[in-house]
Write a protein that holds these residues in place. Structure first.
Motif, PDB file in Angstrom:
ATOM      1  N   PHE A 169       0.820  -1.203   0.000  1.00  0.00           N
ATOM      2  CA  PHE A 169       0.000   0.000   0.000  1.00  0.00           C
ATOM      3  C   PHE A 169       0.858   1.259   0.000  1.00  0.00           C
ATOM      4  O   PHE A 169       1.913   1.295   0.627  1.00  0.00           O
ATOM      5  CB  PHE A 169      -0.896   0.068   1.244  1.00  0.00           C
ATOM      6  CG  PHE A 169      -1.987  -0.966   1.297  1.00  0.00           C
ATOM      7  CD1 PHE A 169      -2.916  -1.082   0.285  1.00  0.00           C
ATOM      8  CD2 PHE A 169      -2.094  -1.808   2.387  1.00  0.00           C
ATOM      9  CE1 PHE A 169      -3.928  -2.015   0.335  1.00  0.00           C
ATOM     10  CE2 PHE A 169      -3.103  -2.753   2.460  1.00  0.00           C
ATOM     11  CZ  PHE A 169      -4.024  -2.858   1.434  1.00  0.00           C
ATOM     12  N   PHE A 170       0.367   2.273  -0.672  1.00  0.00           N
ATOM     13  CA  PHE A 170       0.905   3.623  -0.553  1.00  0.00           C
ATOM     14  C   PHE A 170      -0.054   4.323   0.385  1.00  0.00           C
ATOM     15  O   PHE A 170      -1.245   4.428   0.087  1.00  0.00           O
ATOM     16  CB  PHE A 170       0.944   4.291  -1.942  1.00  0.00           C
ATOM     17  CG  PHE A 170       1.631   5.617  -1.952  1.00  0.00           C
ATOM     18  CD1 PHE A 170       2.993   5.712  -1.737  1.00  0.00           C
ATOM     19  CD2 PHE A 170       0.918   6.775  -2.211  1.00  0.00           C
ATOM     20  CE1 PHE A 170       3.638   6.938  -1.769  1.00  0.00           C
ATOM     21  CE2 PHE A 170       1.552   8.007  -2.250  1.00  0.00           C
ATOM     22  CZ  PHE A 170       2.920   8.093  -2.022  1.00  0.00           C
ATOM     23  N   ILE A 171       0.433   4.771   1.544  1.00  0.00           N
ATOM     24  CA  ILE A 171      -0.456   5.247   2.596  1.00  0.00           C
ATOM     25  C   ILE A 171      -0.230   6.726   2.887  1.00  0.00           C
ATOM     26  O   ILE A 171       0.903   7.167   3.047  1.00  0.00           O
ATOM     27  CB  ILE A 171      -0.261   4.431   3.887  1.00  0.00           C
ATOM     28  CG1 ILE A 171      -0.559   2.955   3.621  1.00  0.00           C
ATOM     29  CG2 ILE A 171      -1.139   4.972   5.013  1.00  0.00           C
ATOM     30  CD1 ILE A 171      -0.242   2.031   4.773  1.00  0.00           C
ATOM     31  N   HIS A 172      -1.334   7.439   2.949  1.00  0.00           N
ATOM     32  CA  HIS A 172      -1.318   8.839   3.375  1.00  0.00           C
ATOM     33  C   HIS A 172      -2.268   8.944   4.556  1.00  0.00           C
ATOM     34  O   HIS A 172      -3.398   8.456   4.498  1.00  0.00           O
ATOM     35  CB  HIS A 172      -1.781   9.757   2.243  1.00  0.00           C
ATOM     36  CG  HIS A 172      -1.881  11.189   2.655  1.00  0.00           C
ATOM     37  ND1 HIS A 172      -0.774  11.965   2.885  1.00  0.00           N
ATOM     38  CD2 HIS A 172      -2.957  11.975   2.895  1.00  0.00           C
ATOM     39  CE1 HIS A 172      -1.171  13.193   3.240  1.00  0.00           C
ATOM     40  NE2 HIS A 172      -2.489  13.215   3.250  1.00  0.00           N
ATOM     41  N   ARG A 173      -1.793   9.583   5.618  1.00  0.00           N
ATOM     42  CA  ARG A 173      -2.618   9.723   6.806  1.00  0.00           C
ATOM     43  C   ARG A 173      -2.796  11.196   7.134  1.00  0.00           C
ATOM     44  O   ARG A 173      -1.861  11.978   7.029  1.00  0.00           O
ATOM     45  CB  ARG A 173      -1.968   8.993   7.983  1.00  0.00           C
ATOM     46  CG  ARG A 173      -1.865   7.486   7.686  1.00  0.00           C
ATOM     47  CD  ARG A 173      -1.223   6.743   8.809  1.00  0.00           C
ATOM     48  NE  ARG A 173      -2.200   6.569   9.885  1.00  0.00           N
ATOM     49  CZ  ARG A 173      -2.081   5.672  10.849  1.00  0.00           C
ATOM     50  NH1 ARG A 173      -1.046   4.885  10.908  1.00  0.00           N
ATOM     51  NH2 ARG A 173      -2.991   5.580  11.781  1.00  0.00           N
ATOM     52  N   ASN A 174      -4.014  11.557   7.499  1.00  0.00           N
ATOM     53  CA  ASN A 174      -4.308  12.917   7.942  1.00  0.00           C
ATOM     54  C   ASN A 174      -5.453  12.870   8.956  1.00  0.00           C
ATOM     55  O   ASN A 174      -6.072  11.830   9.148  1.00  0.00           O
ATOM     56  CB  ASN A 174      -4.621  13.841   6.753  1.00  0.00           C
ATOM     57  CG  ASN A 174      -5.894  13.486   6.022  1.00  0.00           C
ATOM     58  OD1 ASN A 174      -6.942  13.255   6.622  1.00  0.00           O
ATOM     59  ND2 ASN A 174      -5.826  13.447   4.702  1.00  0.00           N
ATOM     60  N   ILE A 175      -5.710  13.993   9.576  1.00  0.00           N
ATOM     61  CA  ILE A 175      -6.790  14.049  10.559  1.00  0.00           C
ATOM     62  C   ILE A 175      -8.124  13.804   9.861  1.00  0.00           C
ATOM     63  O   ILE A 175      -8.460  14.486   8.893  1.00  0.00           O
ATOM     64  CB  ILE A 175      -6.805  15.408  11.283  1.00  0.00           C
ATOM     65  CG1 ILE A 175      -5.511  15.587  12.077  1.00  0.00           C
ATOM     66  CG2 ILE A 175      -8.023  15.534  12.202  1.00  0.00           C
ATOM     67  CD1 ILE A 175      -5.338  16.963  12.684  1.00  0.00           C
ATOM     68  N   ALA A 176      -8.828  12.795  10.312  1.00  0.00           N
ATOM     69  CA  ALA A 176     -10.175  12.437   9.848  1.00  0.00           C
ATOM     70  C   ALA A 176     -10.217  11.903   8.417  1.00  0.00           C
ATOM     71  O   ALA A 176     -11.271  11.881   7.804  1.00  0.00           O
ATOM     72  CB  ALA A 176     -11.153  13.609  10.015  1.00  0.00           C
ATOM     73  N   ASN A 177      -9.085  11.451   7.886  1.00  0.00           N
ATOM     74  CA  ASN A 177      -9.007  10.843   6.547  1.00  0.00           C
ATOM     75  C   ASN A 177      -9.769  11.641   5.489  1.00  0.00           C
ATOM     76  O   ASN A 177     -10.525  11.098   4.695  1.00  0.00           O
ATOM     77  CB  ASN A 177      -9.472   9.380   6.553  1.00  0.00           C
ATOM     78  CG  ASN A 177     -10.763   9.122   7.290  1.00  0.00           C
ATOM     79  OD1 ASN A 177     -10.716   8.850   8.479  1.00  0.00           O
ATOM     80  ND2 ASN A 177     -11.900   9.228   6.632  1.00  0.00           N
ATOM     81  N   LEU A 178      -9.516  12.932   5.448  1.00  0.00           N
ATOM     82  CA  LEU A 178     -10.237  13.813   4.529  1.00  0.00           C
ATOM     83  C   LEU A 178      -9.473  14.018   3.224  1.00  0.00           C
ATOM     84  O   LEU A 178      -8.251  14.051   3.211  1.00  0.00           O
ATOM     85  CB  LEU A 178     -10.472  15.178   5.180  1.00  0.00           C
ATOM     86  CG  LEU A 178     -11.303  15.180   6.459  1.00  0.00           C
ATOM     87  CD1 LEU A 178     -11.323  16.567   7.065  1.00  0.00           C
ATOM     88  CD2 LEU A 178     -12.708  14.688   6.181  1.00  0.00           C
ATOM     89  N   VAL A 179     -10.222  14.168   2.148  1.00  0.00           N
ATOM     90  CA  VAL A 179      -9.671  14.572   0.858  1.00  0.00           C
ATOM     91  C   VAL A 179     -10.341  15.893   0.500  1.00  0.00           C
ATOM     92  O   VAL A 179     -11.562  15.963   0.407  1.00  0.00           O
ATOM     93  CB  VAL A 179      -9.956  13.532  -0.248  1.00  0.00           C
ATOM     94  CG1 VAL A 179      -9.453  14.022  -1.597  1.00  0.00           C
ATOM     95  CG2 VAL A 179      -9.327  12.189   0.108  1.00  0.00           C
ATOM     96  N   PRO A 180      -9.537  16.954   0.321  1.00  0.00           N
ATOM     97  CA  PRO A 180     -10.135  18.245  -0.034  1.00  0.00           C
ATOM     98  C   PRO A 180     -10.597  18.256  -1.483  1.00  0.00           C
ATOM     99  O   PRO A 180     -10.128  17.461  -2.297  1.00  0.00           O
ATOM    100  CB  PRO A 180      -8.986  19.237   0.181  1.00  0.00           C
ATOM    101  CG  PRO A 180      -7.754  18.429   0.017  1.00  0.00           C
ATOM    102  CD  PRO A 180      -8.085  17.034   0.467  1.00  0.00           C
TER     103      PRO A 180
END
Length: 178
Positions: free
Chosen positions: A67-78
């Protein structure tokens, strides 16, 4: 100068790192070498919450490099905007699609999400722009505003945040399509 970040790592973290290096890393040394030499070729990207209780690779029983993983608060995509202040997630998504040619995208939410709860509380207190405390978090969580406004009048906090956890994923998926 003494600051809260100048303290040494806790002994337990160093111990855990050394244990990982001598066991899991050694057990997968050939795979690490192959991925280093040939580059990564994950088939899927996961956008996940950075909550410490959520570990995407464990959930899927994934191998290194899967997996290529990106983590952010609340798993949001703008939503798509080339001049956005929220470009970290967009840049990571673009890299995964354009450079790694991923074929699957997973937006991985979870229950009892602290980011979702915080965004809902900030909205209910009407304090998105009132003070500078947590200003970066407030700006990021403002991505939830359109979803929160469409929730309607949910009287119970747990019911509203549980629904918001689900609707924010749908919104993030729709934002990917922009």
């Amino acid at each position: 100068m003494d600051n809260k970040f100048s303290k040494p790592l806790p002994h337990t973290l160093l111990k855990q790192y050394k244990k990982w290096k001598s066991t899991q890393f050694e057990d997968n040394k050939a795979l690490h070498k192959k991925l280093s030499e040939e580059g990564q070729n994950p088939k899927a990207m996961i956008i996940s919450c950075c909550d410490s209780r959520v570990n995407p690779t464990s959930i899927f029983g994934a191998d290194i490099g899967q997996f290529f993983i990106h983590r952010n608060i609340a798993n949001l995509v703008p939503p798509y905007k080339t001049d956005s202040d929220h470009s970290g997630t967009s840049a990571t998504l673009e890299y995964a699609i354009e450079n790694l040619k991923i074929s699957n995208l997973i937006i991985l939410g979870h229950s009892s999400c602290g980011g979702i709860r915080e965004g809902y509380e900030i909205y209910k207190k009407n304090s998105f722009g009132t003070d500078q405390r947590n200003s970066f978090c407030k700006q990021w969580l403002s991505l939830l505003l359109p979803v929160i406004k469409n929730l309607g009048k949910k009287s119970h906090f747990e019911e509203a945040t549980s629904l918001l956890e689900k609707l924010s994923i749908v919104t993030s998926l729709n934002n990917v399509l922009t």
